[in-house]
Design a protein around this motif. Sequence first.
Motif, PDB file in Angstrom:
ATOM      1  N   ARG A   1      39.892  -6.676 161.785  1.00  0.00           N
ATOM      2  CA  ARG A   1      40.253  -6.501 163.196  1.00  0.00           C
ATOM      3  C   ARG A   1      40.133  -5.019 163.518  1.00  0.00           C
ATOM      4  NH1 ARG A   1      45.461  -9.405 165.085  1.00  0.00           N
ATOM      5  NH2 ARG A   1      43.939 -11.104 165.030  1.00  0.00           N
ATOM      6  N   GLU A   2      39.261  -4.700 164.466  1.00  0.00           N
ATOM      7  CA  GLU A   2      39.057  -3.315 164.863  1.00  0.00           C
ATOM      8  C   GLU A   2      39.627  -3.084 166.256  1.00  0.00           C
ATOM      9  OE1 GLU A   2      35.123  -2.323 162.186  1.00  0.00           O
ATOM     10  OE2 GLU A   2      34.807  -3.083 164.220  1.00  0.00           O
ATOM     11  N   PRO A   3      40.103  -1.867 166.529  1.00  0.00           N
ATOM     12  CA  PRO A   3      40.841  -1.611 167.775  1.00  0.00           C
ATOM     13  C   PRO A   3      39.940  -1.455 168.991  1.00  0.00           C
ATOM     14  CG  PRO A   3      40.668   0.401 166.504  1.00  0.00           C
ATOM     15  CD  PRO A   3      40.068  -0.685 165.661  1.00  0.00           C
ATOM     16  N   ALA A   4      40.556  -1.537 170.143  1.00  0.00           N
ATOM     17  CA  ALA A   4      39.885  -1.310 171.421  1.00  0.00           C
ATOM     18  C   ALA A   4      40.941  -0.792 172.391  1.00  0.00           C
ATOM     19  CB  ALA A   4      39.255  -2.600 171.943  1.00  0.00           C
ATOM     20  N   GLY A   5      40.491  -0.266 173.517  1.00  0.00           N
ATOM     21  CA  GLY A   5      41.431   0.208 174.512  1.00  0.00           C
ATOM     22  C   GLY A   5      40.932   1.458 175.195  1.00  0.00           C
ATOM     23  N   SER A   6      41.682   1.936 176.163  1.00  0.00           N
ATOM     24  CA  SER A   6      41.302   3.109 176.942  1.00  0.00           C
ATOM     25  C   SER A   6      41.186   4.335 176.043  1.00  0.00           C
ATOM     26  CB  SER A   6      42.353   3.375 178.026  1.00  0.00           C
ATOM     27  OG  SER A   6      42.045   4.547 178.749  1.00  0.00           O
ATOM     28  N   GLY A   7      40.051   5.015 176.121  1.00  0.00           N
ATOM     29  CA  GLY A   7      39.848   6.234 175.354  1.00  0.00           C
ATOM     30  C   GLY A   7      39.604   6.015 173.879  1.00  0.00           C
ATOM     31  N   VAL A   8      39.360   4.776 173.442  1.00  0.00           N
ATOM     32  CA  VAL A   8      39.185   4.474 172.013  1.00  0.00           C
ATOM     33  C   VAL A   8      37.741   4.072 171.742  1.00  0.00           C
ATOM     34  CG1 VAL A   8      39.837   2.949 170.115  1.00  0.00           C
ATOM     35  CG2 VAL A   8      41.579   3.817 171.681  1.00  0.00           C
ATOM     36  N   ARG A   9      37.188   4.612 170.682  1.00  0.00           N
ATOM     37  CA  ARG A   9      35.830   4.276 170.248  1.00  0.00           C
ATOM     38  C   ARG A   9      35.865   3.988 168.743  1.00  0.00           C
ATOM     39  NH1 ARG A   9      30.578   8.404 170.582  1.00  0.00           N
ATOM     40  NH2 ARG A   9      29.568   7.745 168.641  1.00  0.00           N
ATOM     41  N   VAL A  10      35.106   2.997 168.318  1.00  0.00           N
ATOM     42  CA  VAL A  10      35.012   2.663 166.896  1.00  0.00           C
ATOM     43  C   VAL A  10      33.543   2.661 166.493  1.00  0.00           C
ATOM     44  CG1 VAL A  10      35.480   0.963 165.101  1.00  0.00           C
ATOM     45  CG2 VAL A  10      37.116   1.277 166.967  1.00  0.00           C
ATOM     46  N   ASP A  11      33.211   3.457 165.483  1.00  0.00           N
ATOM     47  CA  ASP A  11      31.881   3.406 164.861  1.00  0.00           C
ATOM     48  C   ASP A  11      32.069   2.740 163.509  1.00  0.00           C
ATOM     49  OD1 ASP A  11      31.065   4.819 167.052  1.00  0.00           O
ATOM     50  OD2 ASP A  11      30.119   6.448 165.936  1.00  0.00           O
ATOM     51  N   SER A  12      31.545   1.544 163.359  1.00  0.00           N
ATOM     52  CA  SER A  12      31.822   0.758 162.162  1.00  0.00           C
ATOM     53  C   SER A  12      30.572   0.029 161.699  1.00  0.00           C
ATOM     54  CB  SER A  12      32.936  -0.260 162.452  1.00  0.00           C
ATOM     55  OG  SER A  12      33.069  -1.194 161.402  1.00  0.00           O
ATOM     56  N   GLY A  13      30.469  -0.119 160.377  1.00  0.00           N
ATOM     57  CA  GLY A  13      29.403  -0.920 159.813  1.00  0.00           C
ATOM     58  C   GLY A  13      29.923  -2.184 159.174  1.00  0.00           C
ATOM     59  N   LEU A  14      31.198  -2.492 159.402  1.00  0.00           N
ATOM     60  CA  LEU A  14      31.837  -3.621 158.732  1.00  0.00           C
ATOM     61  C   LEU A  14      31.706  -4.919 159.504  1.00  0.00           C
ATOM     62  CD1 LEU A  14      35.257  -2.284 157.390  1.00  0.00           C
ATOM     63  CD2 LEU A  14      33.236  -2.899 156.063  1.00  0.00           C
ATOM     64  N   ARG A  15      31.788  -6.007 158.749  1.00  0.00           N
ATOM     65  CA  ARG A  15      32.038  -7.318 159.324  1.00  0.00           C
ATOM     66  C   ARG A  15      32.693  -8.169 158.235  1.00  0.00           C
ATOM     67  NH1 ARG A  15      26.549 -10.868 160.189  1.00  0.00           N
ATOM     68  NH2 ARG A  15      25.811 -10.924 158.033  1.00  0.00           N
ATOM     69  N   ALA A  16      33.447  -9.160 158.655  1.00  0.00           N
ATOM     70  CA  ALA A  16      34.142 -10.019 157.701  1.00  0.00           C
ATOM     71  C   ALA A  16      33.138 -10.669 156.760  1.00  0.00           C
ATOM     72  CB  ALA A  16      34.958 -11.076 158.430  1.00  0.00           C
ATOM     73  N   GLY A  17      33.482 -10.706 155.480  1.00  0.00           N
ATOM     74  CA  GLY A  17      32.604 -11.270 154.471  1.00  0.00           C
ATOM     75  C   GLY A  17      31.832 -10.230 153.683  1.00  0.00           C
ATOM     76  N   ASP A  18      31.757  -8.984 154.198  1.00  0.00           N
ATOM     77  CA  ASP A  18      31.062  -7.922 153.468  1.00  0.00           C
ATOM     78  C   ASP A  18      31.773  -7.630 152.149  1.00  0.00           C
ATOM     79  OD1 ASP A  18      29.282  -7.654 155.505  1.00  0.00           O
ATOM     80  OD2 ASP A  18      30.087  -5.783 156.303  1.00  0.00           O
ATOM     81  N   THR A  19      31.004  -7.241 151.156  1.00  0.00           N
ATOM     82  CA  THR A  19      31.564  -6.784 149.887  1.00  0.00           C
ATOM     83  C   THR A  19      31.353  -5.285 149.768  1.00  0.00           C
ATOM     84  OG1 THR A  19      31.189  -8.900 148.764  1.00  0.00           O
ATOM     85  CG2 THR A  19      31.443  -6.951 147.378  1.00  0.00           C
TER      86      THR A  19
END
Length: 709
Positions: free
Chosen positions: A405-423
């Motif tokens: 679960r990655e965050p969201a909201g005003s003024g928030v940014r997420v740079d991610s390479g993840l997804r469920a199931g990754d090892t």
Amino acid sequence: MTKAQTKAQTKAQTKAQTKAQTMAQTMAQTMAQTKAQPCEQASRMFHTVLVANRGEIAVRVIRTLRAMGLRSVAVYSDADAGARHVRDADVAVRIGPAPAAASYLSIDAILDAAARTGAQAVHPGYGFLSENAAFARACACVGLVFVGPPAAAIEAMGDKIRAKATVVAAGVPVIPGSDGLACDDDALAAAADALGYPVLLKPSAGGGGKGLRVVHRAQDLPEAIAGARREARGAFGDATLLVERFIAIARHLEIQVLADAHGGVVHLGERECSLQRRHQKIVEEAPSVLLDAATRARMGQCAVAVAQAVGYTGVGTVEFIVPADTPDRFFFLEMNTRLQVEHPVTELVTGLDLVEWQLRVATGEPLGFRQDDVRFDGHAVEARVYAEDPAGGFLPTGGRVLRLREPAGSGVRVDSGLRAGDTVGSDYDPLLAKVIAHGPDRDTALRRLDAALAQTSILGLGTNVAFLRDLIADADVQAGKLDTGLVERRNPRSAQLPEHVLAAAALRALLALESTGAVVDPFELPGGWRIGEPAWTRWRMQASGYQPVEVRTRGRAADAELVVGEGAVTRASAWWDDGDLVAAVDRITRRYTCAVDGAALWLGRDGHSWKLGEQALDAARRTEQDLGGAVHAPMPGTVIAVDVTEGQRVTTGARLLVLEAMKMEHVLIAPITGVVRKLRARPGDTVERDAVLLTLVSARPKGGRIGPQ
């Protein structure tokens, strides 16, 4: 420092400056010749870009390519066949097995993937081949646009010895240290003696904190040199070292530069990167609260001068070290000839997309604006999410991502390479994602970042998310009193396991007992029904790293009585909501992300994650010798050195072996005085986390000698 040391250092610096100017002139001639070579003249127009990287940076670059209407090509190793960047790209090409040397570091494989997919340009991201001059030249020779600086600039700044020579000639202050013309062990020792201890050993090639060693005593230098050379050779293919004065209490600042191919160069302000562990950044922000306007202007001018000195084009970063006791002074540290991990904070305060500008400059487009046109808005802070154990010395972890679960909201940014199931394995850097927050001021940005980290949940492996929350809540961090040693002085430890987590685990177990069909026999119900008073159900709950605790429940999950350890009886209930476990205990309701992996239960809340399981009531206790005797691998990795032999007697603290995980070395030491038995580790072995590497049989002094018991 003695007068003799001061005199020797002054003489060495004068000599170094003269040699640096000569070296800089030679380099300028080399760069001019290199620019004239045909291979540097690739076509500038492109519509398809291959991203020669993985993880969050590949995802981030692909995002901008899509926004610009450009076709994206991803590359992947066998370990990344199902990765997010593969899914996000328009086209994806397998380039080899999991080891980076056979995939992401293979120039031939990258060029072949570009040819097969019709790519006309290559974006290298950061790490891997991003600062490899041979790769930049190879791209140009086959007609590919390398989205980065000229190969000559990469060479000039990629070698720290040559980089120091260049910036000295440009009038930029550098940290006192060796001139790099003599780099053997004796020359390094002589330079260290002249500087006075403590000193910093650093590889001439590469970056990211790999191979750095702080040496406090002359007798420790030989071992430090050997370890630094070994790590540098493994990470960068170059064991050359230099030695510099170690500034114990310092701040790490850097200036973002942007240059076009027409002579236009601007800086985009500074980033504060002082919060580090193992010489690697974990929290960055822009702007820095340290700099006044005059110092900011001088530092920016120096960064621009460095870029101009090497004919730089594209996006780059000039890093500086600032002694804490003299904040108006600064010294050149290095230049990163690529996009930085922390580039999002600059994007948020300037409103510029740096990847877009990399691509535009690569097509030959001029900047079209000057330094006075650059504007800054508000404050931004970035936290790097790593697969690591802060309480265990920040050692890397690993495992399968069971829930995300990655965050969201005003003024928030997420740079991610993840997804469920990754090892997440040990083949690559442990960086998983970056959480960035922006606000009109620093206080707002920090509050938003904390809230975003609290929303972050990664179940299935250990991460540093909870530690990041504690770090940005630290009083000195809140006040902006930062330095590069702050994190290590805080000595993070495992927090006490909250009782509500144990309660939630027991309630989840109670929920699992509920029947999904019609029930007639009351004995089949999980409420402990008996003739007379209902019976208690006992759960022996144990979280990783903690002692087991007995939790008792009585009744159904919708309305139960609950006791944790020796505590009082409380009313409790639990239910499922959109995949989350919701538990109400003593009139307080909490929500947890939840995942099950075999016998293990993972719960997540407020940035924390806990791995729990049930322990049999009659589980045997291990003896004190068992607890101290087996030496386990603290993380998955590769054995690169074994310093003991079967039957050897060692004392507490003696070096046993060295593991390499995610391109960093980790030394394992003897936890007790004893004799080496059952030595299983061999150089080159790949080991899993918790694998037994050897056993130490306890030994005590007897008759003036150390002997096995």
